[in-house]
Design a protein around this motif. Structure first.
Motif, PDB file in Angstrom:
ATOM      1  N   GLN A 221      66.932  71.174  33.498  1.00  0.00           N
ATOM      2  CA  GLN A 221      65.521  70.603  32.752  1.00  0.00           C
ATOM      3  C   GLN A 221      65.603  69.093  32.786  1.00  0.00           C
ATOM      4  O   GLN A 221      66.609  68.650  33.069  1.00  0.00           O
ATOM      5  CB  GLN A 221      65.726  71.104  31.148  1.00  0.00           C
ATOM      6  CG  GLN A 221      65.695  72.574  31.011  1.00  0.00           C
ATOM      7  CD  GLN A 221      65.747  72.777  29.627  1.00  0.00           C
ATOM      8  OE1 GLN A 221      65.162  72.170  28.707  1.00  0.00           O
ATOM      9  NE2 GLN A 221      65.809  74.299  29.201  1.00  0.00           N
ATOM     10  N   LEU A 222      64.275  68.728  32.549  1.00  0.00           N
ATOM     11  CA  LEU A 222      64.028  67.238  32.428  1.00  0.00           C
ATOM     12  C   LEU A 222      62.782  67.340  31.683  1.00  0.00           C
ATOM     13  O   LEU A 222      62.019  68.133  31.733  1.00  0.00           O
ATOM     14  CB  LEU A 222      63.764  66.575  33.794  1.00  0.00           C
ATOM     15  CG  LEU A 222      62.448  66.548  34.651  1.00  0.00           C
ATOM     16  CD1 LEU A 222      62.718  65.260  35.665  1.00  0.00           C
ATOM     17  CD2 LEU A 222      62.090  67.702  35.202  1.00  0.00           C
ATOM     18  N   SER A 223      62.659  65.894  30.945  1.00  0.00           N
ATOM     19  CA  SER A 223      61.565  65.802  30.024  1.00  0.00           C
ATOM     20  C   SER A 223      60.275  65.601  30.682  1.00  0.00           C
ATOM     21  O   SER A 223      60.424  64.965  31.883  1.00  0.00           O
ATOM     22  CB  SER A 223      62.027  64.809  29.147  1.00  0.00           C
ATOM     23  OG  SER A 223      62.053  63.665  29.667  1.00  0.00           O
ATOM     24  N   SER A 224      59.123  65.646  30.175  1.00  0.00           N
ATOM     25  CA  SER A 224      57.936  65.263  30.893  1.00  0.00           C
ATOM     26  C   SER A 224      57.918  63.695  30.937  1.00  0.00           C
ATOM     27  O   SER A 224      57.312  63.301  31.945  1.00  0.00           O
ATOM     28  CB  SER A 224      56.813  65.782  29.873  1.00  0.00           C
ATOM     29  OG  SER A 224      56.883  65.422  28.805  1.00  0.00           O
ATOM     30  N   ALA A 225      58.488  63.116  30.286  1.00  0.00           N
ATOM     31  CA  ALA A 225      58.455  61.632  30.339  1.00  0.00           C
ATOM     32  C   ALA A 225      59.275  61.416  31.516  1.00  0.00           C
ATOM     33  O   ALA A 225      58.757  60.336  32.392  1.00  0.00           O
ATOM     34  CB  ALA A 225      58.957  60.868  29.013  1.00  0.00           C
ATOM     35  N   GLN A 226      60.433  61.835  31.719  1.00  0.00           N
ATOM     36  CA  GLN A 226      61.070  61.712  32.855  1.00  0.00           C
ATOM     37  C   GLN A 226      60.680  61.830  34.213  1.00  0.00           C
ATOM     38  O   GLN A 226      60.566  61.352  35.138  1.00  0.00           O
ATOM     39  CB  GLN A 226      62.650  62.365  32.829  1.00  0.00           C
ATOM     40  CG  GLN A 226      63.543  61.530  31.777  1.00  0.00           C
ATOM     41  CD  GLN A 226      64.732  62.674  31.797  1.00  0.00           C
ATOM     42  OE1 GLN A 226      64.899  64.019  31.757  1.00  0.00           O
ATOM     43  NE2 GLN A 226      65.949  61.990  31.528  1.00  0.00           N
ATOM     44  N   LEU A 227      59.892  63.143  34.330  1.00  0.00           N
ATOM     45  CA  LEU A 227      58.902  63.506  35.375  1.00  0.00           C
ATOM     46  C   LEU A 227      58.008  62.340  35.860  1.00  0.00           C
ATOM     47  O   LEU A 227      57.654  62.088  36.976  1.00  0.00           O
ATOM     48  CB  LEU A 227      58.285  64.891  35.063  1.00  0.00           C
ATOM     49  CG  LEU A 227      57.676  65.554  36.185  1.00  0.00           C
ATOM     50  CD1 LEU A 227      58.913  65.748  37.412  1.00  0.00           C
ATOM     51  CD2 LEU A 227      57.107  67.096  35.753  1.00  0.00           C
ATOM     52  N   ALA A 228      57.233  61.896  34.568  1.00  0.00           N
ATOM     53  CA  ALA A 228      56.182  61.080  34.612  1.00  0.00           C
ATOM     54  C   ALA A 228      56.891  59.825  35.341  1.00  0.00           C
ATOM     55  O   ALA A 228      56.267  59.090  36.260  1.00  0.00           O
ATOM     56  CB  ALA A 228      55.528  60.563  33.323  1.00  0.00           C
ATOM     57  N   SER A 229      58.001  59.352  35.003  1.00  0.00           N
ATOM     58  CA  SER A 229      58.567  58.029  35.623  1.00  0.00           C
ATOM     59  C   SER A 229      58.793  58.297  37.139  1.00  0.00           C
ATOM     60  O   SER A 229      58.538  57.552  37.839  1.00  0.00           O
ATOM     61  CB  SER A 229      60.020  57.876  35.085  1.00  0.00           C
ATOM     62  OG  SER A 229      59.979  57.595  33.366  1.00  0.00           O
ATOM     63  N   LEU A 230      59.354  59.542  37.522  1.00  0.00           N
ATOM     64  CA  LEU A 230      59.502  59.834  38.730  1.00  0.00           C
ATOM     65  C   LEU A 230      57.906  59.791  39.759  1.00  0.00           C
ATOM     66  O   LEU A 230      58.012  59.040  40.864  1.00  0.00           O
ATOM     67  CB  LEU A 230      60.216  61.350  39.040  1.00  0.00           C
ATOM     68  CG  LEU A 230      61.737  61.279  38.816  1.00  0.00           C
ATOM     69  CD1 LEU A 230      62.110  62.945  38.857  1.00  0.00           C
ATOM     70  CD2 LEU A 230      62.408  60.464  39.679  1.00  0.00           C
ATOM     71  N   HIS A 231      57.068  60.406  39.068  1.00  0.00           N
ATOM     72  CA  HIS A 231      55.833  60.180  39.708  1.00  0.00           C
ATOM     73  C   HIS A 231      55.146  58.877  40.004  1.00  0.00           C
ATOM     74  O   HIS A 231      54.485  58.599  40.774  1.00  0.00           O
ATOM     75  CB  HIS A 231      54.778  61.151  38.995  1.00  0.00           C
ATOM     76  CG  HIS A 231      54.956  62.599  39.071  1.00  0.00           C
ATOM     77  ND1 HIS A 231      54.749  63.572  38.097  1.00  0.00           N
ATOM     78  CD2 HIS A 231      55.302  63.121  40.136  1.00  0.00           C
ATOM     79  CE1 HIS A 231      54.766  64.702  38.578  1.00  0.00           C
ATOM     80  NE2 HIS A 231      55.063  64.603  39.818  1.00  0.00           N
ATOM     81  N   GLN A 232      55.719  57.960  39.116  1.00  0.00           N
ATOM     82  CA  GLN A 232      55.286  56.455  39.398  1.00  0.00           C
ATOM     83  C   GLN A 232      56.079  55.686  40.571  1.00  0.00           C
ATOM     84  O   GLN A 232      55.648  54.997  41.096  1.00  0.00           O
ATOM     85  CB  GLN A 232      55.712  55.760  37.875  1.00  0.00           C
ATOM     86  CG  GLN A 232      54.791  56.066  36.978  1.00  0.00           C
ATOM     87  CD  GLN A 232      54.913  55.341  35.669  1.00  0.00           C
ATOM     88  OE1 GLN A 232      55.834  54.703  35.694  1.00  0.00           O
ATOM     89  NE2 GLN A 232      53.957  55.264  34.716  1.00  0.00           N
ATOM     90  N   LEU A 233      57.193  56.507  40.958  1.00  0.00           N
ATOM     91  CA  LEU A 233      57.982  55.892  41.937  1.00  0.00           C
ATOM     92  C   LEU A 233      57.669  56.300  43.423  1.00  0.00           C
ATOM     93  O   LEU A 233      57.592  55.401  44.250  1.00  0.00           O
ATOM     94  CB  LEU A 233      59.567  56.183  41.862  1.00  0.00           C
ATOM     95  CG  LEU A 233      60.210  55.674  40.461  1.00  0.00           C
ATOM     96  CD1 LEU A 233      61.483  56.242  40.307  1.00  0.00           C
ATOM     97  CD2 LEU A 233      59.844  54.170  40.302  1.00  0.00           C
ATOM     98  N   PHE A 234      57.283  57.429  43.539  1.00  0.00           N
ATOM     99  CA  PHE A 234      56.759  57.987  44.872  1.00  0.00           C
ATOM    100  C   PHE A 234      55.753  59.120  44.659  1.00  0.00           C
ATOM    101  O   PHE A 234      55.415  59.652  43.725  1.00  0.00           O
ATOM    102  CB  PHE A 234      57.814  58.400  45.683  1.00  0.00           C
ATOM    103  CG  PHE A 234      58.729  59.314  44.987  1.00  0.00           C
ATOM    104  CD1 PHE A 234      58.566  60.739  44.790  1.00  0.00           C
ATOM    105  CD2 PHE A 234      59.916  59.189  44.271  1.00  0.00           C
ATOM    106  CE1 PHE A 234      59.335  61.831  44.433  1.00  0.00           C
ATOM    107  CE2 PHE A 234      60.682  59.798  43.536  1.00  0.00           C
ATOM    108  CZ  PHE A 234      60.301  61.556  43.736  1.00  0.00           C
ATOM    109  N   PRO A 235      54.762  59.425  45.398  1.00  0.00           N
ATOM    110  CA  PRO A 235      53.700  60.271  45.461  1.00  0.00           C
ATOM    111  C   PRO A 235      54.344  61.650  45.677  1.00  0.00           C
ATOM    112  O   PRO A 235      55.373  61.785  46.067  1.00  0.00           O
ATOM    113  CB  PRO A 235      52.919  60.025  46.676  1.00  0.00           C
ATOM    114  CG  PRO A 235      53.784  59.306  47.663  1.00  0.00           C
ATOM    115  CD  PRO A 235      54.695  58.507  46.852  1.00  0.00           C
TER     116      PRO A 235
END
Ligand SMILES: [Zn+2]
Length: 253
Positions: A221-235
């Motif tokens: 599992q990962l949190s939605s905030a963690q997923l959002a952080s990854l989305h900011q780093l690469f498409p």
């Protein structure tokens, strides 16, 4: 090794691919993308050595359904340990390269962990389910056999290992290698080590085949905030699922 053996020439090719994937030399071939005019459906036509992306019969990722599972695979034995590492954001993903010392054993085959990286969404599917994130742990045997271990993530609780790594991920996709303090890859592994295995390929050009895929059944599992952080780093960087072309999937416990 459960199913696949490959000729020597292919080993050399795969070793080169791995080197290219994990070095700044890959920068020359960054014109392919995960969407648009240079997206996955166009890869095969972009240059002759990408042809397998279109006509390959053993391509990754796939959708693993119960109908395709008909063999038994040996248990996995993890001997991952803390080691120095470096991290890079190459514009396609964030990748952590780890120093020698972590091993994965399947039967009598010992594999050395080389690097891990991230895909959003996850690529491989389980019974049609698409996961918002997957990690690929790339291993290599002495003979050059590439083995990619997949960890799937669902949205849920914050992931502790991710919380430790996220602040160290380079925000800029400048392809520069940054040193990391020692990192323990075992901290990512789920308690349950049951898995599916199939013969596949690299999921980016040149889509080289002869890669053994191991997909752990238990999602993390990962949190939605963690997923959002990854989305900011690469498409988004997942190739669509590929046809099975008669391949079978093995199941290990
Ligand atoms: Zn990958």
């Amino acid at each position: 090794m459960p199913s696949t053996r490959f000729p020597k020439k292919l080993f050399a090719g795969l070793a080169l691919c791995l080197a290219a994937l994990s070095s700044a030399a890959a920068a020359d071939k960054l014109h392919w993308q995960y969407s648009g005019d240079q997206g996955p459906e166009h890869w095969a036509g972009m240059q002759p050595d990408y042809a397998l992306c279109g006509r390959g019969q053993r391509q990754s990722p796939i959708d693993i359904t119960s109908a395709s599972i008909n063999q038994t695979a040996k248990p996995l034995q993890f001997d991952y340990r803390s080691a120095p590492a470096s991290i890079v954001n190459d514009g396609h993903t964030v990748r952590v390269r780890i120093a020698k010392g972590s091993q994965l054993t399947i039967g009598t085959e010992h594999l050395s962990l080389q690097q891990f990286h991230f895909h959003t969404p996850g690529g491989d599917r389980l019974q049609g389910e698409e996961f918002p994130l997957a990690m690929h742990f790339l291993h290599k045997s002495r003979s050059g056999q590439l083995v990619s271990l997949v960890l799937m993530f669902r949205q849920g609780a914050e992931n502790k290992a991710m919380a430790g790594l996220l602040p160290q991920m380079p925000a800029r996709s400048d392809k520069a290698e940054h040193k990391l303090p020692a990192i323990d890859p075992a901290q990512w592994l789920p308690a349950e080590r049951g898995y599916y295995s199939y013969a596949g390929s690299l999921t980016a050009p040149p889509c080289t085949e002869g890669v053994l895929w191991l997909v752990l059944k238990q999602p993390l599992q990962l949190s939605s905030a963690q997923l959002a952080s990854l989305h900011q780093l690469f498409p988004d960087n997942a190739r669509p699922v590929q046809p099975l072309h008669g391949r079978s999937v093995s199941e290990g416990r």
